[in-house]
Design an enzyme around this catalytic site. Sequence first.
Site, PDB file in Angstrom:
ATOM      1  N   SER A  62       0.781  -1.245   0.000  1.00  0.00           N
ATOM      2  CA  SER A  62       0.000   0.000   0.000  1.00  0.00           C
ATOM      3  C   SER A  62       0.810   1.290   0.000  1.00  0.00           C
ATOM      4  O   SER A  62       0.221   2.365  -0.108  1.00  0.00           O
ATOM      5  CB  SER A  62      -0.947   0.019   1.206  1.00  0.00           C
ATOM      6  OG  SER A  62      -2.030  -0.857   0.994  1.00  0.00           O
ATOM      7  N   LYS A  65       0.162   3.862  -2.642  1.00  0.00           N
ATOM      8  CA  LYS A  65      -0.842   4.923  -2.554  1.00  0.00           C
ATOM      9  C   LYS A  65      -0.242   6.319  -2.413  1.00  0.00           C
ATOM     10  O   LYS A  65      -0.965   7.316  -2.553  1.00  0.00           O
ATOM     11  CB  LYS A  65      -1.806   4.624  -1.403  1.00  0.00           C
ATOM     12  CG  LYS A  65      -2.663   3.393  -1.697  1.00  0.00           C
ATOM     13  CD  LYS A  65      -3.346   2.840  -0.467  1.00  0.00           C
ATOM     14  CE  LYS A  65      -4.088   1.546  -0.814  1.00  0.00           C
ATOM     15  NZ  LYS A  65      -4.534   0.805   0.370  1.00  0.00           N
ATOM     16  N   SER A 117      -5.757   3.769   4.425  1.00  0.00           N
ATOM     17  CA  SER A 117      -5.296   2.881   3.359  1.00  0.00           C
ATOM     18  C   SER A 117      -6.457   2.237   2.610  1.00  0.00           C
ATOM     19  O   SER A 117      -6.409   1.056   2.225  1.00  0.00           O
ATOM     20  CB  SER A 117      -4.373   1.789   3.927  1.00  0.00           C
ATOM     21  OG  SER A 117      -3.532   1.275   2.925  1.00  0.00           O
TER      22      SER A 117
END
Length: 389
Positions: A62, A65, A117
């Site tokens: 993640s 991102k 997230s």
Amino acid sequence: MRYSTKKWTMLIIVAALLMTCMLPQVKAAGPGVSARAAILMEQESGRILYARNEHRPMRIASITKIMTAILAIESGKLSDRVTISDRATRTEGSSLYLKPGEHISLNDLVYGLILRSGNDSAVAIAEYVGGSMDGFVYMMNQKAREIGMKNTLFRNPHGLDDHDDHYSSAYDMALLTRYAMENEKFREISSSVMYRSPQEGEKWERVWRNKNKMLKLYPYSTGGKTGYTKLAKRTLVSTAKKDDMGLIAVTLNDPNDWEDHSAMFNWGYRTFKLTSLVKKGVVDGIKLKAYENKIEAARDLNYPLMKGEKREIQKSVNLYQPPKGGKWKKGAVPKPIGKMKVMLGDQIIGNLPLFYEGKGLVKEDRSIWNVFKQMVASLFAINGGTRHG
């Protein structure tokens, strides 16, 4: 000092600009980390202070991102209302629990993306900013190339393990974070501990608390992004600032990331000091009468140095040869009139534009410095720290 006879050739002024220091040279042992790949980078200069397998392409989960967020911010559409698609709500993993057809601002989607997230948020952002998932992935890779991320390929906006060829490196993610941290909005979001988002059709708000524990665990933390998938394992990007020195830490596949990031930051602040090498304004040491006290540096140059490294700093100045009589005609002064090269040992750590009596200083400085900031990551980020691998 020797001058060329050609009117517009460059002259070199070196002797008066050598900086020395009698402090002894010191080699410092690096911090011990558990990560398969790791890097500690100073934010202003891009200097690598510590590295392990930093260029190895790996799954990143993640922390992907960060790219999704900066593209959304740079789109200029944060105040727009986004309609959430059914596809976005069906995205697996971490979720904001968005509902099909609901409307939410792009700004709030980015907050949910970074703090919680949200994978559903990542898809919603991609569809809105890029027009489609494929369109947004193209934008991600285009931006990666612009920044100089050479060991990176994005296949989705969230980092889930749905593609074998979605990867980056610790170094590339540090470059991306350095780029993103230049953006005030990104810094604001990344450093937020909590955010409240109004929910359409409901009396209560969504409350998102940041998953990045470094904001509570480390007193100088300024933000970052967590990541985890079964294949990537734990990934973490974190930033900190102390005594005006900003640091970026990245670890990939690290079972002890909170401890490792704290250790890297503590080691970095203990081992390096952000040192002023050039001050914006009049450059001292230029003895040529036509230029004495008239040549100005376009910006400051600060650089993280270990004890003893200041003795290795050398500066050289290249300037256009002045006209006969030593005075420029109105409108004839070159902008910039030259440059200052700063070296640490045999490595270039800075190239600063110089101006005559400040002419063109403010206007030119902005464009040149923007170019330097993009170039420095790949060209002038000096790996002079500690390497383990």
